[in-house]
Design an enzyme around this catalytic site. Structure first.
Site, short mmCIF file in Angstrom:
data_model
loop_
_atom_site.label_atom_id
_atom_site.label_comp_id
_atom_site.label_asym_id
_atom_site.label_seq_id
_atom_site.Cartn_x
_atom_site.Cartn_y
_atom_site.Cartn_z
N GLU A 1 0.88 -1.18 0.00
CA GLU A 1 0.00 0.00 0.00
C GLU A 1 0.91 1.22 0.00
O GLU A 1 1.52 1.55 1.01
CB GLU A 1 -0.90 -0.01 1.24
CG GLU A 1 -1.75 -1.26 1.39
CD GLU A 1 -2.82 -1.38 0.32
OE1 GLU A 1 -3.02 -0.42 -0.45
OE2 GLU A 1 -3.47 -2.44 0.26
N CYS B 1 -2.33 8.78 3.10
CA CYS B 1 -1.97 8.23 1.79
C CYS B 1 -3.03 8.49 0.73
O CYS B 1 -2.72 8.46 -0.46
CB CYS B 1 -1.67 6.74 1.89
SG CYS B 1 -3.05 5.76 2.54
#
Length: 465
Positions: free
Chosen positions: A211, A245
């Protein structure tokens, strides 16, 4: 042999002694995580404040604890169903044979979690791995050292090390950790470190989920209501001071709407984050310096700064949130993931140009689109690639447990959350039980095609075409 391989062997041995934990055992382990957070919310909030300098407890409860509670609740509701064998179709020539997928645990799962959401991003994959029947070994980030250390102590209090183990430290721990022969390794962090993790995992052919983030665009269509759009983008950019993120990294908007959008953006930021206690600080001095360098680089190249708050330095804020306009293409802020309260606003001619801009950059982890024009929306969905999309808001696709969360291309590989996490940390073992037609030997398995070959086999081959 070193302390890591010895410890790994101990966890692996414990898994081998219980490779198929019951539903009740899995739910009890997930329940312990829930109890651990519920009993220590206040202390965890203080640890996070110690790491970030400023971080409002409500922001922590929303972005960290609530995500953990939600994952526990969702797993508890659906785990029994996830664990069931999945019937699969068999071809007619297999007679009465049955096929199914058996979900099996895979072993010891490694998790390398980041500093920006050090509770949520450590525990969500752990919940998924435990739901799938595995043992977990966590390496949290050293940049959120106080929170990581406190969380490690809590996990040691609530779990035996052979169930859920934690190792804290810097690169001296991370490097040998990534090189362990895990059944699966999940890493959340930067692209540069993700590549190192993947190289280390490759030595053991360890499957990885990465990720990684990237430059998430917020596309503002001419059909968008600018007040609502600006409010959503301001929240998405300033939550955790942009250290997210899937925060909006930059805005794409037509020039005719830019001035009004900026006014609404400033009004929204002032409404939401004028209280200095509600704007999270940078994680450390290195993060602060990076923000300052990104802005100075853009300004030196001709960009203009638009302050987002009208009470500068309130409460001793270490960095003032800002937007950037007229940013030249070669500015660093347009090529590096910002991960801070800096919002470049880029003008484009139309939807086609916005799509072309997004496609000229590596695939982002998320994409946000604002507007009412269904044709433009469909064009964007069909012609861009991103890990996920939220329409007319930010973040929310990542909070829906029924949706997989993960990247594509440069923003990562693999996914988790909900059933996707259970599947990531499981082996779907294909099983075929061979039977003949109606319990007879007719059409039973390989019987019809075994040598010596004759006309019956040729007839069968013709029928199978």
């Amino acid at each position: 042999m070193n302390r890591f391989t010895i410890q790994f062997d101990e966890i692996k041995a414990a898994y081998a002694a219980e490779p198929n934990p019951t539903l009740e055992v899995r739910l009890e382990r997930i329940g312990r995580i829930e109890k651990m957070i519920a009993a220590n919310e206040e202390k965890l909030c203080k640890a996070l404040i110690a790491d970030f300098g400023v971080r409002h407890p409500i922001e922590t409860r929303l972005a960290e604890f609530q995500m953990v509670y939600q994952a526990c609740k969702y797993s508890r509701k659906h785990l029994k169903h996830w664990m069931r064998p999945v019937p699969m179709e068999t071809p007619w020539y297999m007679g009465s044979s049955e096929a199914w997928l058996e979900n099996q645990s895979i072993g010891v799962v490694g998790i390398m979690s980041p500093w920006n959401y050090p509770i949520q991003l450590a525990l969500l994959p752990a919940i998924a791995a435990l739901a799938a029947g595995n043992r977990v070994w966590l390496k949290p980030s050293e940049r959120s050292s106080r929170t990581s250390g406190f969380l490690a102590g809590l996990i040691q209090e609530y779990f035996h090390p052979s169930e859920f183990c934690v190792s804290t430290g810097g690169s001296d721990v991370a490097e040998p950790f990534a090189a362990l022969p895990f059944a699966h390794l999940l890493f959340t962090g930067s692209e540069a470190i993700g590549k190192k993790v993947m190289r280390a995992a490759a030595e053991n052919l360890t499957p990885v989920t990465l990720e990684l983030g990237g430059k998430t665009p917020a596309i503002v269509d001419t059909s968008a209501k600018l007040k609502d759009t600006a409010a959503a983008i301001a929240y998405g950019k300033l939550l955790n001071s942009g250290q997210t993120c899937i925060a909006p990294d930059y805005v794409l908007i037509e020039s005719s709407s830019q001035a009004e959008f900026i006014q609404e953006l400033q009004a929204a930021a002032q409404t939401q984050f004028s209280n200095p206690e509600e704007l999270t600080g940078p994680i450390d001095d290195a993060q602060l310096e990076r923000w300052q360098h990104l802005v100075s680089d853009a300004v030196e190249r001709g960009a203009k700064v638009i302050p987002l708050l009208n009470n500068p330095a309130a409460g001793g804020r270490r960095f003032e949130p800002l937007a950037l306009i007229d940013v030249p293409h070669d500015a660093r802020v347009l090529h590096e993931e910002i991960f801070g309260p800096i919002l470049p606003i880029i003008t484009v001619a139309d939807t086609v140009a916005a799509i072309a801009y997004v496609n000229s950059t590596p695939n982002p982890l998320a994409l946000y689109w604002f507007g009412k024009n269904k044709k433009h929306l469909q064009q964007m969905i069909e012609n861009t690639r991103s890990g996920g999309i939220t329409i007319n808001d930010v973040f929310l696709h990542a909070t829906v447990d029924s949706l997989p969360f993960g990247g594509v291309g440069a923003s990562g590989m693999g996914s988790y959350h909900g059933k996707a996490g259970f599947d990531t940390f499981s082996h779907q073992k294909p099983i075929l039980q061979v039977r003949g037609l109606f319990g007879t030997s007719l059409l039973k398995g390989t019987q019809a095609v075994r040598p010596p070959h004759g006309k019956k086999v040729e007839q069968l081959l013709r029928r199978l075409k």
